[in-house]
Design a protein around this motif. Structure first.
Motif, PDB file in Angstrom:
ATOM      1  N   LYS A  29      -4.015   9.535  18.163  1.00  0.00           N
ATOM      2  CA  LYS A  29      -3.079   8.704  17.432  1.00  0.00           C
ATOM      3  C   LYS A  29      -2.437   7.640  18.318  1.00  0.00           C
ATOM      4  O   LYS A  29      -1.473   7.018  17.929  1.00  0.00           O
ATOM      5  CB  LYS A  29      -2.002   9.562  16.771  1.00  0.00           C
ATOM      6  CG  LYS A  29      -2.530  10.651  15.892  1.00  0.00           C
ATOM      7  CD  LYS A  29      -2.181  10.381  14.481  1.00  0.00           C
ATOM      8  CE  LYS A  29      -2.792  11.504  13.641  1.00  0.00           C
ATOM      9  NZ  LYS A  29      -2.804  11.225  12.273  1.00  0.00           N
ATOM     10  N   ARG A  70      -5.853   0.813  12.569  1.00  0.00           N
ATOM     11  CA  ARG A  70      -5.048   2.047  12.523  1.00  0.00           C
ATOM     12  C   ARG A  70      -3.666   1.831  13.143  1.00  0.00           C
ATOM     13  O   ARG A  70      -2.673   2.373  12.673  1.00  0.00           O
ATOM     14  CB  ARG A  70      -5.770   3.180  13.220  1.00  0.00           C
ATOM     15  CG  ARG A  70      -6.943   3.702  12.413  1.00  0.00           C
ATOM     16  CD  ARG A  70      -7.623   4.836  13.132  1.00  0.00           C
ATOM     17  NE  ARG A  70      -8.692   5.380  12.340  1.00  0.00           N
ATOM     18  CZ  ARG A  70      -8.904   6.670  12.202  1.00  0.00           C
ATOM     19  NH1 ARG A  70      -8.145   7.547  12.809  1.00  0.00           N
ATOM     20  NH2 ARG A  70      -9.906   7.100  11.462  1.00  0.00           N
ATOM     21  N   VAL A 124      -1.584   0.010  10.541  1.00  0.00           N
ATOM     22  CA  VAL A 124      -1.186   0.944   9.475  1.00  0.00           C
ATOM     23  C   VAL A 124      -0.060   1.850   9.969  1.00  0.00           C
ATOM     24  O   VAL A 124       0.938   2.065   9.268  1.00  0.00           O
ATOM     25  CB  VAL A 124      -2.397   1.773   8.978  1.00  0.00           C
ATOM     26  CG1 VAL A 124      -1.962   2.910   8.073  1.00  0.00           C
ATOM     27  CG2 VAL A 124      -3.400   0.865   8.269  1.00  0.00           C
ATOM     28  N   LYS A 125      -0.217   2.348  11.185  1.00  0.00           N
ATOM     29  CA  LYS A 125       0.817   3.219  11.762  1.00  0.00           C
ATOM     30  C   LYS A 125       2.142   2.466  11.905  1.00  0.00           C
ATOM     31  O   LYS A 125       3.203   2.995  11.553  1.00  0.00           O
ATOM     32  CB  LYS A 125       0.358   3.742  13.132  1.00  0.00           C
ATOM     33  CG  LYS A 125       1.353   4.656  13.805  1.00  0.00           C
ATOM     34  CD  LYS A 125       0.847   5.103  15.173  1.00  0.00           C
ATOM     35  CE  LYS A 125       1.902   5.888  15.929  1.00  0.00           C
ATOM     36  NZ  LYS A 125       1.467   6.239  17.281  1.00  0.00           N
ATOM     37  N   ARG A 165       3.726   2.016   8.540  1.00  0.00           N
ATOM     38  CA  ARG A 165       4.262   3.289   8.050  1.00  0.00           C
ATOM     39  C   ARG A 165       5.586   3.623   8.742  1.00  0.00           C
ATOM     40  O   ARG A 165       6.551   4.007   8.092  1.00  0.00           O
ATOM     41  CB  ARG A 165       3.243   4.408   8.289  1.00  0.00           C
ATOM     42  CG  ARG A 165       3.714   5.728   7.739  1.00  0.00           C
ATOM     43  CD  ARG A 165       2.635   6.783   7.763  1.00  0.00           C
ATOM     44  NE  ARG A 165       3.201   7.999   7.210  1.00  0.00           N
ATOM     45  CZ  ARG A 165       3.095   9.180   7.759  1.00  0.00           C
ATOM     46  NH1 ARG A 165       2.390   9.352   8.851  1.00  0.00           N
ATOM     47  NH2 ARG A 165       3.657  10.238   7.191  1.00  0.00           N
ATOM     48  N   ALA A 220      -5.579   0.579   4.470  1.00  0.00           N
ATOM     49  CA  ALA A 220      -6.174   1.925   4.518  1.00  0.00           C
ATOM     50  C   ALA A 220      -5.881   2.650   3.211  1.00  0.00           C
ATOM     51  O   ALA A 220      -4.987   3.505   3.145  1.00  0.00           O
ATOM     52  CB  ALA A 220      -5.622   2.699   5.705  1.00  0.00           C
ATOM     53  N   SER A 239      -7.148   5.031   1.566  1.00  0.00           N
ATOM     54  CA  SER A 239      -7.318   6.477   1.465  1.00  0.00           C
ATOM     55  C   SER A 239      -6.381   7.256   2.393  1.00  0.00           C
ATOM     56  O   SER A 239      -6.493   8.472   2.496  1.00  0.00           O
ATOM     57  CB  SER A 239      -8.769   6.860   1.744  1.00  0.00           C
ATOM     58  OG  SER A 239      -9.121   6.469   3.058  1.00  0.00           O
ATOM     59  N   ASN A 240      -5.445   6.570   3.029  1.00  0.00           N
ATOM     60  CA  ASN A 240      -4.519   7.233   3.946  1.00  0.00           C
ATOM     61  C   ASN A 240      -3.510   8.051   3.138  1.00  0.00           C
ATOM     62  O   ASN A 240      -2.610   7.510   2.501  1.00  0.00           O
ATOM     63  CB  ASN A 240      -3.812   6.192   4.821  1.00  0.00           C
ATOM     64  CG  ASN A 240      -2.987   6.826   5.908  1.00  0.00           C
ATOM     65  OD1 ASN A 240      -2.239   7.758   5.673  1.00  0.00           O
ATOM     66  ND2 ASN A 240      -3.119   6.300   7.122  1.00  0.00           N
ATOM     67  N   VAL A 299       0.348   7.723   3.969  1.00  0.00           N
ATOM     68  CA  VAL A 299       0.966   6.498   3.446  1.00  0.00           C
ATOM     69  C   VAL A 299       1.118   6.601   1.935  1.00  0.00           C
ATOM     70  O   VAL A 299       2.140   6.169   1.376  1.00  0.00           O
ATOM     71  CB  VAL A 299       0.154   5.244   3.842  1.00  0.00           C
ATOM     72  CG1 VAL A 299       0.763   3.991   3.239  1.00  0.00           C
ATOM     73  CG2 VAL A 299       0.074   5.110   5.353  1.00  0.00           C
ATOM     74  N   GLN A 300       0.144   7.192   1.260  1.00  0.00           N
ATOM     75  CA  GLN A 300       0.258   7.394  -0.191  1.00  0.00           C
ATOM     76  C   GLN A 300       1.481   8.250  -0.516  1.00  0.00           C
ATOM     77  O   GLN A 300       2.236   7.954  -1.454  1.00  0.00           O
ATOM     78  CB  GLN A 300      -1.004   8.070  -0.743  1.00  0.00           C
ATOM     79  CG  GLN A 300      -2.230   7.193  -0.732  1.00  0.00           C
ATOM     80  CD  GLN A 300      -3.495   7.964  -1.087  1.00  0.00           C
ATOM     81  OE1 GLN A 300      -3.494   9.185  -1.271  1.00  0.00           O
ATOM     82  NE2 GLN A 300      -4.602   7.244  -1.188  1.00  0.00           N
TER      83      GLN A 300
END
Length: 167
Positions: A1, A33, A36-37, A40, A66, A68-69, A72-73
């Motif tokens: 990560k 990634r 996205v991180k 988030r 992303a 399908s994350n 985050v969903q």
């Protein structure tokens, strides 16, 4: 990560092998990634400060990158739930201010179900319930007084020759 570190390492590797397609793909993935991180984390911070519109925007942007994350969903769903709780709270507060304690208590209770840690809503709901109950007692007392007055008036008409006076 540690996407930032991974991206840095792939950039360094590409300096030695600039035509390595695998390194380019891995770099793009690590940068994606990382973005996205970052979105988030930013969204979670905004949620903590109750800036729910901005938080939802961050999560929506992260989901575009992303879709399908799952994390985050879940964050986006939590922000939506808190937004709904906030809207219910505001509606409940309007009813409370106008003296409609029954609707206020109902809306504040719904808000509290969505955001159970909100101490303000908990206190407001308790106040609305207390005032609703006081209003019900007051109305019951008024009804009882009216009933007794009607009884007294009807007895007064039957006792027409007496000195009894009815208010």
């Amino acid at each position: 990560k540690q996407f930032h570190k991974a991206a840095e390492l792939y950039r360094n590797a590409l300096e030695f092998e600039p035509d390595n397609a695998e390194y380019k793909v891995k770099l793009d993935e690590a940068e994606l990634r990382e973005k996205v991180k970052d979105l988030r984390v930013q969204g979670e911070e905004l949620m903590e400060h109750r800036d729910l519109d901005a938080a939802s925007h961050c999560f929506a942007e992260a989901l575009q990158l992303a879709p399908s994350n799952v994390a985050v969903q879940q964050d986006k769903a939590a922000a939506a739930r808190l937004q709904q709780a906030q809207e219910l709270q505001q509606a409940g507060e309007k009813h409370f201010a106008s003296g409609n304690y029954e609707d206020a208590a109902t809306l504040l209770h719904k808000s509290l179900q969505l955001d159970p840690d909100n101490k303000t809503v908990s206190d407001e709901e308790a106040d609305a319930k207390r005032l609703k109950s006081a209003e019900e007692y007051k109305n019951a007392g008024i009804q009882a007084m009216r009933h007794h007055i009607r009884e007294d008036q009807s007895q007064g008409r039957q006792d027409q020759g007496t000195d009894r006076r009815v208010l």
